[in-house]
Design a protein around this motif. Structure first.
Motif, PDB file in Angstrom:
ATOM      1  N   UNK A  28       0.780  -1.229   0.000  1.00  9.92           N
ATOM      2  CA  UNK A  28       0.000   0.000   0.000  1.00  9.92           C
ATOM      3  C   UNK A  28       0.810   1.277   0.000  1.00  9.92           C
ATOM      4  N   UNK A  29       2.125   1.190   0.078  1.00  5.90           N
ATOM      5  CA  UNK A  29       2.955   2.389   0.126  1.00  5.90           C
ATOM      6  C   UNK A  29       3.368   2.830  -1.278  1.00  5.90           C
ATOM      7  N   UNK A  30       3.451   4.144  -1.505  1.00  5.16           N
ATOM      8  CA  UNK A  30       3.912   4.635  -2.817  1.00  5.16           C
ATOM      9  C   UNK A  30       5.442   4.639  -2.879  1.00  5.16           C
ATOM     10  N   UNK A  31       5.955   4.411  -4.107  1.00  5.00           N
ATOM     11  CA  UNK A  31       7.403   4.390  -4.285  1.00  5.00           C
ATOM     12  C   UNK A  31       7.767   5.071  -5.598  1.00  5.00           C
ATOM     13  N   UNK A  32       8.891   5.760  -5.586  1.00  2.00           N
ATOM     14  CA  UNK A  32       9.429   6.395  -6.785  1.00  2.00           C
ATOM     15  C   UNK A  32      10.754   5.716  -7.116  1.00  2.00           C
ATOM     16  N   UNK A  33      10.788   5.038  -8.247  1.00  2.00           N
ATOM     17  CA  UNK A  33      11.981   4.336  -8.698  1.00  2.00           C
ATOM     18  C   UNK A  33      12.726   5.241  -9.677  1.00  2.00           C
ATOM     19  N   UNK A  34      14.015   5.463  -9.417  1.00  2.00           N
ATOM     20  CA  UNK A  34      14.843   6.296 -10.287  1.00  2.00           C
ATOM     21  C   UNK A  34      15.977   5.453 -10.850  1.00  2.00           C
ATOM     22  N   UNK A  35      16.082   5.421 -12.169  1.00  2.00           N
ATOM     23  CA  UNK A  35      17.145   4.687 -12.846  1.00  2.00           C
ATOM     24  C   UNK A  35      18.165   5.694 -13.374  1.00  2.00           C
ATOM     25  N   UNK A  36      19.419   5.533 -12.967  1.00  2.00           N
ATOM     26  CA  UNK A  36      20.487   6.434 -13.388  1.00  2.00           C
ATOM     27  C   UNK A  36      21.304   5.754 -14.479  1.00  2.00           C
ATOM     28  N   UNK A  37      21.381   6.378 -15.658  1.00  2.00           N
ATOM     29  CA  UNK A  37      22.136   5.802 -16.767  1.00  2.00           C
ATOM     30  C   UNK A  37      23.620   6.151 -16.631  1.00  2.00           C
ATOM     31  N   UNK A  38      24.434   5.532 -17.482  1.00  5.79           N
ATOM     32  CA  UNK A  38      25.878   5.741 -17.423  1.00  5.79           C
ATOM     33  C   UNK A  38      26.267   7.170 -17.763  1.00  5.79           C
ATOM     34  N   UNK A  39      25.407   7.892 -18.489  1.00  6.31           N
ATOM     35  CA  UNK A  39      25.709   9.283 -18.855  1.00  6.31           C
ATOM     36  C   UNK A  39      25.113  10.281 -17.873  1.00  6.31           C
ATOM     37  N   UNK A  40      24.424   9.799 -16.822  1.00  3.63           N
ATOM     38  CA  UNK A  40      23.874  10.691 -15.818  1.00  3.63           C
ATOM     39  C   UNK A  40      22.423  11.053 -16.001  1.00  3.63           C
ATOM     40  N   UNK A  41      21.749  10.487 -16.975  1.00  2.00           N
ATOM     41  CA  UNK A  41      20.326  10.755 -17.176  1.00  2.00           C
ATOM     42  C   UNK A  41      19.521   9.973 -16.149  1.00  2.00           C
ATOM     43  N   UNK A  42      18.530  10.622 -15.542  1.00  2.15           N
ATOM     44  CA  UNK A  42      17.669   9.979 -14.544  1.00  2.15           C
ATOM     45  C   UNK A  42      16.303   9.700 -15.168  1.00  2.15           C
ATOM     46  N   UNK A  43      15.878   8.444 -15.118  1.00  2.00           N
ATOM     47  CA  UNK A  43      14.577   8.022 -15.642  1.00  2.00           C
ATOM     48  C   UNK A  43      13.752   7.541 -14.464  1.00  2.00           C
ATOM     49  N   UNK A  44      12.587   8.157 -14.251  1.00  2.00           N
ATOM     50  CA  UNK A  44      11.774   7.877 -13.070  1.00  2.00           C
ATOM     51  C   UNK A  44      10.529   7.074 -13.420  1.00  2.00           C
ATOM     52  N   UNK A  45      10.133   6.243 -12.472  1.00  2.00           N
ATOM     53  CA  UNK A  45       8.899   5.455 -12.602  1.00  2.00           C
ATOM     54  C   UNK A  45       8.210   5.428 -11.250  1.00  2.00           C
ATOM     55  N   UNK A  46       6.936   5.785 -11.235  1.00  2.00           N
ATOM     56  CA  UNK A  46       6.182   5.870  -9.988  1.00  2.00           C
ATOM     57  C   UNK A  46       5.318   4.632  -9.791  1.00  2.00           C
ATOM     58  N   UNK A  47       5.337   4.109  -8.586  1.00  2.00           N
ATOM     59  CA  UNK A  47       4.440   3.031  -8.169  1.00  2.00           C
ATOM     60  C   UNK A  47       3.472   3.635  -7.167  1.00  2.00           C
ATOM     61  N   UNK A  48       2.214   3.934  -7.565  1.00  2.00           N
ATOM     62  CA  UNK A  48       1.292   4.645  -6.668  1.00  2.00           C
ATOM     63  C   UNK A  48       1.017   3.901  -5.363  1.00  2.00           C
ATOM     64  N   UNK A  49       0.852   2.564  -5.470  1.00  2.00           N
ATOM     65  CA  UNK A  49       0.589   1.769  -4.268  1.00  2.00           C
ATOM     66  C   UNK A  49       1.123   0.364  -4.510  1.00  2.00           C
ATOM     67  N   UNK A  50       2.140  -0.019  -3.762  1.00  2.00           N
ATOM     68  CA  UNK A  50       2.769  -1.321  -3.962  1.00  2.00           C
ATOM     69  C   UNK A  50       1.838  -2.436  -3.497  1.00  2.00           C
ATOM     70  N   UNK A  51       1.747  -3.476  -4.307  1.00  2.00           N
ATOM     71  CA  UNK A  51       0.930  -4.633  -3.966  1.00  2.00           C
ATOM     72  C   UNK A  51       1.558  -5.844  -4.621  1.00  2.00           C
ATOM     73  N   UNK A  52       1.497  -6.970  -3.955  1.00  2.00           N
ATOM     74  CA  UNK A  52       2.082  -8.182  -4.478  1.00  2.00           C
ATOM     75  C   UNK A  52       1.411  -8.573  -5.795  1.00  2.00           C
ATOM     76  N   UNK A  53       2.196  -8.765  -6.842  1.00  2.00           N
ATOM     77  CA  UNK A  53       1.646  -9.097  -8.155  1.00  2.00           C
ATOM     78  C   UNK A  53       1.038 -10.495  -8.129  1.00  2.00           C
ATOM     79  N   UNK A  54      -0.232 -10.656  -8.538  1.00  2.00           N
ATOM     80  CA  UNK A  54      -0.864 -11.982  -8.510  1.00  2.00           C
ATOM     81  C   UNK A  54      -0.206 -12.928  -9.500  1.00  2.00           C
ATOM     82  N   UNK A  55      -0.126 -14.172  -9.142  1.00  2.00           N
ATOM     83  CA  UNK A  55       0.461 -15.199  -9.989  1.00  2.00           C
ATOM     84  C   UNK A  55      -0.620 -16.004 -10.685  1.00  2.00           C
ATOM     85  N   UNK A  56      -0.303 -16.445 -11.894  1.00  2.00           N
ATOM     86  CA  UNK A  56      -1.254 -17.254 -12.653  1.00  2.00           C
ATOM     87  C   UNK A  56      -1.435 -18.602 -11.961  1.00  2.00           C
TER      88      UNK A  56
END
Length: 392
Positions: A110-138
């Motif tokens: 249920x907690x929000x998280x901001x994932x930041x990926x730093x590339x080798x040239x210093x570019x930051x690419x962000x991805x937001x997870x509004x509310x973490x929840x265990x991914x259901x399995x098939x």
């Protein structure tokens, strides 16, 4: 060899020669064209699109695709500004290549998280997870829930709407035109709503495979395919003397079914990432809205001979069952490009059905948008808008 065959072969010689010249030029450009042009100035263009987020206990797995022109090397990863161990991105990600990055992080439900990926040239690419929840399995239970959910929002509401056929049969010729106008309003609203949703979905994923163009491609493919199906049904109708109303009801059911496929995709994808609140509110909301789809299916049958129970049941399943397939596919695959393309298919199918219904709206003076018909279209639009407010 006969003279006719010789003449036919000779007629194809210019075409074959032209294709050969085009192929030779393309190969030459591919081999030599890049070497003759100057190198691009400036820093590399690095773009990554997160296609899927898979959460398991203590791990955040991101499936990313390179949507830019240059290779991307992911050097470090941060979650909420905290450095985390990263595996899976050791090699540069080439254009259109997809890899899975594994981030070791003790996330909490249920907690929000901001994932930041730093590339080798210093570019930051962000991805937001509004509310973490265990991914259901098939699993068996997972597929059962998706099937049940698709039945609730697809088959049951459509069949309930079709039960109004005896009531609709009491309408006169003018009332039938108004009812068909309502059907057009319902379908137009569905098409516009799906188009907006498909474009938004396609743009959110970086546009590596065309972005909104996928929605257009799906719509064109569906429109042309249904046009071919309609032409075939017309030929069968002329030979078997089948009622035209049943043919139109079949097309409407097919169009709505393709739309419900896209709707099921959205439901399944939302369930997979924990953004879908399962409960009575969801079921009742979709039942109220999708019941109007059943009315649209049976509206062409009001002036025809009584269809059999099996025919009505078949139309209902054809319109509602794709929601089950969509929910399963959306929860298991969760691919934005595929979803946008399938949503486009639903839009094109609905557009083709509207074109088929339009001639039936003409009154005795030949007007399509007579006051009564225009009122019906407006009522259909308002009905879909208002019932859509019940969907959470």
């Amino acid at each position: 060899m006969s003279n006719v065959r010789i003449a036919t072969l000779r007629s194809w010689v210019p075409t074959i020669a032209t294709l050969a010249i085009v192929a030779i030029v393309l190969v030459a450009l591919a081999m030599l064209g890049g070497r003759t042009l100057p190198e691009r100035q400036g820093p590399p263009i690095e773009q990554l699109a997160v296609e899927r987020t898979d959460l398991t206990r203590g791990v955040i797995a991101l499936t990313v695709r390179n949507t830019g022109p240059d290779p991307v090397q992911v050097a470090q990863a941060f979650v909420n500004d905290a450095y985390v161990d990263l595996t899976g991105g050791e090699q540069p990600i080439e254009r259109l290549e997809a890899v899975t990055l594994r981030l070791d992080y003790p996330w909490q439900d249920g907690q929000p998280y901001l994932v930041s990926l730093l590339t080798a040239t210093g570019v930051v690419i962000e991805h937001e997870i509004p509310a973490a929840v265990n991914t259901p399995r098939a699993s068996g239970g997972f597929f059962a829930v998706m099937t049940l959910l698709g039945t609730y929002v697809g088959i049951i509401p459509v069949v309930l709407g079709m039960l109004f056929l005896p009531t609709l049969r009491r309408l006169g010729q003018r009332g039938t035109r108004v009812l068909l106008g309502v059907t057009v309003g319902l379908l137009v609203f569905l098409a516009v709503d799906a188009t907006l949703e498909g474009v938004e979905l396609a743009e959110s994923n970086g546009g590596a495979f065309g972005g909104p163009a996928l929605v257009v491609l799906g719509a064109v493919v569906a429109y042309l395919s249904l046009s071919a199906v309609d032409h075939r049904l017309r030929d069968r109708q002329q030979h078997a003397q089948e009622p035209g109303g049943l043919r139109l009801a079949l097309l409407i059911s097919t169009g709505i079914g393709l739309h419900n496929l896209g709707e099921g995709l959205a439901i399944g994808a939302a369930y997979a990432v924990g953004e879908l609140a399962l409960g009575a509110a969801l079921v009742i909301g979709f039942t109220i809205q999708n019941t109007t789809e059943g009315l649209a299916i049976v509206s062409p049958l009001t002036r025809q001979r009584r269809p059999t129970v099996l025919q009505l049941l078949g139309l209902g399943i054809l319109a509602g069952a794709p929601a089950i397939a969509g929910a399963l596919l959306g929860a298991a695959v969760n691919n934005a490009e595929l979803s946008a393309f399938l949503i486009g298919i639903g839009v094109g199918a609905i557009a083709q059905v509207v074109v088929q219904i339009a001639p039936s709206l003409r009154d005795k003076a030949g007007k399509i948008l007579a006051p009564a018909t225009a009122s019906g279209i407006t009522a259909g639009l308002l009905a879909m808008y208002l019932t859509g407010l019940f969907v959470v």
